[in-house]
Design a protein around this motif. Sequence first.
Motif, PDB file in Angstrom:
ATOM      1  N   SER A 181     -13.771  19.088   4.078  1.00  0.00           N
ATOM      2  CA  SER A 181     -13.306  20.428   4.442  1.00  0.00           C
ATOM      3  C   SER A 181     -13.384  21.382   3.260  1.00  0.00           C
ATOM      4  O   SER A 181     -13.795  22.538   3.404  1.00  0.00           O
ATOM      5  CB  SER A 181     -11.868  20.359   4.967  1.00  0.00           C
ATOM      6  N   LEU A 182     -12.991  20.894   2.083  1.00  0.00           N
ATOM      7  CA  LEU A 182     -13.045  21.736   0.885  1.00  0.00           C
ATOM      8  C   LEU A 182     -14.485  22.136   0.572  1.00  0.00           C
ATOM      9  O   LEU A 182     -14.768  23.315   0.296  1.00  0.00           O
ATOM     10  CB  LEU A 182     -12.440  20.988  -0.302  1.00  0.00           C
ATOM     11  N   LEU A 183     -15.397  21.178   0.632  1.00  0.00           N
ATOM     12  CA  LEU A 183     -16.810  21.482   0.371  1.00  0.00           C
ATOM     13  C   LEU A 183     -17.359  22.452   1.417  1.00  0.00           C
ATOM     14  O   LEU A 183     -18.140  23.353   1.076  1.00  0.00           O
ATOM     15  CB  LEU A 183     -17.631  20.191   0.374  1.00  0.00           C
ATOM     16  N   ALA A 184     -16.952  22.279   2.657  1.00  0.00           N
ATOM     17  CA  ALA A 184     -17.414  23.189   3.717  1.00  0.00           C
ATOM     18  C   ALA A 184     -16.959  24.618   3.441  1.00  0.00           C
ATOM     19  O   ALA A 184     -17.730  25.570   3.610  1.00  0.00           O
ATOM     20  CB  ALA A 184     -16.899  22.716   5.076  1.00  0.00           C
ATOM     21  N   MET A 185     -15.716  24.782   3.013  1.00  0.00           N
ATOM     22  CA  MET A 185     -15.205  26.112   2.703  1.00  0.00           C
ATOM     23  C   MET A 185     -15.968  26.739   1.531  1.00  0.00           C
ATOM     24  O   MET A 185     -16.184  27.951   1.494  1.00  0.00           O
ATOM     25  CB  MET A 185     -13.711  26.034   2.365  1.00  0.00           C
ATOM     26  N   LEU A 186     -16.382  25.906   0.584  1.00  0.00           N
ATOM     27  CA  LEU A 186     -17.054  26.409  -0.602  1.00  0.00           C
ATOM     28  C   LEU A 186     -18.515  26.811  -0.351  1.00  0.00           C
ATOM     29  O   LEU A 186     -19.004  27.772  -0.948  1.00  0.00           O
ATOM     30  CB  LEU A 186     -17.000  25.363  -1.720  1.00  0.00           C
ATOM     31  N   VAL A 187     -19.196  26.058   0.516  1.00  0.00           N
ATOM     32  CA  VAL A 187     -20.646  26.264   0.635  1.00  0.00           C
ATOM     33  C   VAL A 187     -21.096  26.912   1.944  1.00  0.00           C
ATOM     34  O   VAL A 187     -22.236  27.362   2.043  1.00  0.00           O
ATOM     35  CB  VAL A 187     -21.402  24.920   0.470  1.00  0.00           C
ATOM     36  N   TYR A 188     -20.223  26.981   2.950  1.00  0.00           N
ATOM     37  CA  TYR A 188     -20.692  27.411   4.271  1.00  0.00           C
ATOM     38  C   TYR A 188     -21.335  28.789   4.265  1.00  0.00           C
ATOM     39  O   TYR A 188     -22.435  28.980   4.807  1.00  0.00           O
ATOM     40  CB  TYR A 188     -19.560  27.371   5.299  1.00  0.00           C
ATOM     41  N   LYS A 189     -20.682  29.767   3.672  1.00  0.00           N
ATOM     42  CA  LYS A 189     -21.196  31.140   3.726  1.00  0.00           C
ATOM     43  C   LYS A 189     -22.591  31.247   3.117  1.00  0.00           C
ATOM     44  O   LYS A 189     -23.475  31.927   3.647  1.00  0.00           O
ATOM     45  CB  LYS A 189     -20.230  32.099   3.024  1.00  0.00           C
ATOM     46  N   LYS A 190     -22.814  30.563   1.999  1.00  0.00           N
ATOM     47  CA  LYS A 190     -24.112  30.635   1.334  1.00  0.00           C
ATOM     48  C   LYS A 190     -25.193  29.915   2.142  1.00  0.00           C
ATOM     49  O   LYS A 190     -26.323  30.394   2.271  1.00  0.00           O
ATOM     50  CB  LYS A 190     -24.007  30.021  -0.059  1.00  0.00           C
ATOM     51  N   ILE A 191     -24.843  28.738   2.682  1.00  0.00           N
ATOM     52  CA  ILE A 191     -25.827  27.949   3.410  1.00  0.00           C
ATOM     53  C   ILE A 191     -26.093  28.496   4.807  1.00  0.00           C
ATOM     54  O   ILE A 191     -27.215  28.413   5.320  1.00  0.00           O
ATOM     55  CB  ILE A 191     -25.374  26.479   3.495  1.00  0.00           C
ATOM     56  N   SER A 192     -25.076  29.076   5.416  1.00  0.00           N
ATOM     57  CA  SER A 192     -25.212  29.500   6.816  1.00  0.00           C
ATOM     58  C   SER A 192     -26.227  30.611   7.010  1.00  0.00           C
ATOM     59  O   SER A 192     -26.876  30.698   8.057  1.00  0.00           O
ATOM     60  CB  SER A 192     -23.856  29.947   7.358  1.00  0.00           C
ATOM     61  N   VAL A 193     -26.397  31.471   6.010  1.00  0.00           N
ATOM     62  CA  VAL A 193     -27.321  32.600   6.157  1.00  0.00           C
ATOM     63  C   VAL A 193     -28.757  32.145   6.417  1.00  0.00           C
ATOM     64  O   VAL A 193     -29.375  32.535   7.422  1.00  0.00           O
ATOM     65  CB  VAL A 193     -27.258  33.530   4.923  1.00  0.00           C
ATOM     66  N   PRO A 194     -29.350  31.298   5.558  1.00  0.00           N
ATOM     67  CA  PRO A 194     -30.710  30.836   5.855  1.00  0.00           C
ATOM     68  C   PRO A 194     -30.790  29.965   7.102  1.00  0.00           C
ATOM     69  O   PRO A 194     -31.803  29.993   7.821  1.00  0.00           O
ATOM     70  CB  PRO A 194     -31.107  30.047   4.606  1.00  0.00           C
ATOM     71  N   LEU A 195     -29.743  29.211   7.384  1.00  0.00           N
ATOM     72  CA  LEU A 195     -29.744  28.371   8.587  1.00  0.00           C
ATOM     73  C   LEU A 195     -29.754  29.215   9.849  1.00  0.00           C
ATOM     74  O   LEU A 195     -30.480  28.914  10.813  1.00  0.00           O
ATOM     75  CB  LEU A 195     -28.532  27.421   8.600  1.00  0.00           C
ATOM     76  N   LYS A 196     -28.975  30.267   9.867  1.00  0.00           N
ATOM     77  CA  LYS A 196     -28.949  31.162  11.038  1.00  0.00           C
ATOM     78  C   LYS A 196     -30.280  31.870  11.212  1.00  0.00           C
ATOM     79  O   LYS A 196     -30.752  32.050  12.346  1.00  0.00           O
ATOM     80  CB  LYS A 196     -27.815  32.187  10.886  1.00  0.00           C
ATOM     81  N   LYS A 197     -30.913  32.264  10.101  1.00  0.00           N
ATOM     82  CA  LYS A 197     -32.225  32.902  10.196  1.00  0.00           C
ATOM     83  C   LYS A 197     -33.261  31.930  10.747  1.00  0.00           C
ATOM     84  O   LYS A 197     -34.111  32.303  11.556  1.00  0.00           O
ATOM     85  CB  LYS A 197     -32.656  33.384   8.807  1.00  0.00           C
ATOM     86  N   PHE A 198     -33.180  30.667  10.313  1.00  0.00           N
ATOM     87  CA  PHE A 198     -34.122  29.663  10.804  1.00  0.00           C
ATOM     88  C   PHE A 198     -33.965  29.436  12.298  1.00  0.00           C
ATOM     89  O   PHE A 198     -34.943  29.281  13.027  1.00  0.00           O
ATOM     90  CB  PHE A 198     -33.922  28.347  10.052  1.00  0.00           C
ATOM     91  N   ALA A 199     -32.703  29.406  12.745  1.00  0.00           N
ATOM     92  CA  ALA A 199     -32.427  29.087  14.159  1.00  0.00           C
ATOM     93  C   ALA A 199     -32.626  30.285  15.078  1.00  0.00           C
ATOM     94  O   ALA A 199     -32.632  30.136  16.307  1.00  0.00           O
ATOM     95  CB  ALA A 199     -31.006  28.550  14.307  1.00  0.00           C
ATOM     96  N   ALA A 200     -32.753  31.477  14.518  1.00  0.00           N
ATOM     97  CA  ALA A 200     -32.855  32.691  15.346  1.00  0.00           C
ATOM     98  C   ALA A 200     -34.195  32.774  16.077  1.00  0.00           C
ATOM     99  O   ALA A 200     -35.208  32.287  15.591  1.00  0.00           O
ATOM    100  CB  ALA A 200     -32.664  33.899  14.463  1.00  0.00           C
TER     101      ALA A 200
END
Length: 200
Positions: A181-200
Amino acid sequence: MNKRTKVRRLTLAAMMGAVAFILMYFSFSVPFLSPFASFDLSYLPELIGGFVLGPIGAIEIISVKIVLKLVFAGTTSLFTGEVQKFLLSMAYVVPAVLYYRSRRTKKAAAASLVLGSICGILIAILTNIFLIFPVYMKLYGMDWAAIVDMCTAVNPWITNIPTMIAFSIIPFNIISYGVTSLLAMLVYKKISVPLKKFAA
């Protein structure tokens, strides 16, 4: 959702599932809590992928991880270990994803991880007591007394099944879900941007 987007989402789910499968092999033991268990970070791509793709995507990622494990490593527990891994992932990731997607704030993200952790701990207690240990005892000709004795050897506070739950299963899973959970809070915002672009 058009066909191209569906393919991209499925591809992302497969990729995240593969990453989760790989992370299963980088495990960490907590010997003062349990002689049996070790935790890994395979929940992390399931959680992040679920936040991006939704609960169905999370289930797909979890399924890919378990299928890859069976294909490449097989089972040594009459499939009970794989069933437990699937249930624990579902219990932790899906409630967290559902809660977060209904609110999408930083506070909601933290609350969703607490919710998922609580659900995961409850399922960990049930699956260990009613699935994993009974099968382990059947496979190796052991009984509950032998299991408790093995736990007592590394943690003298464990003297019976209730204390095994209180001083082994619960704290072990608090550590496992807490780190994820701690790692998810730390990295989600940075990782989610390229992942969302890929999935769009």
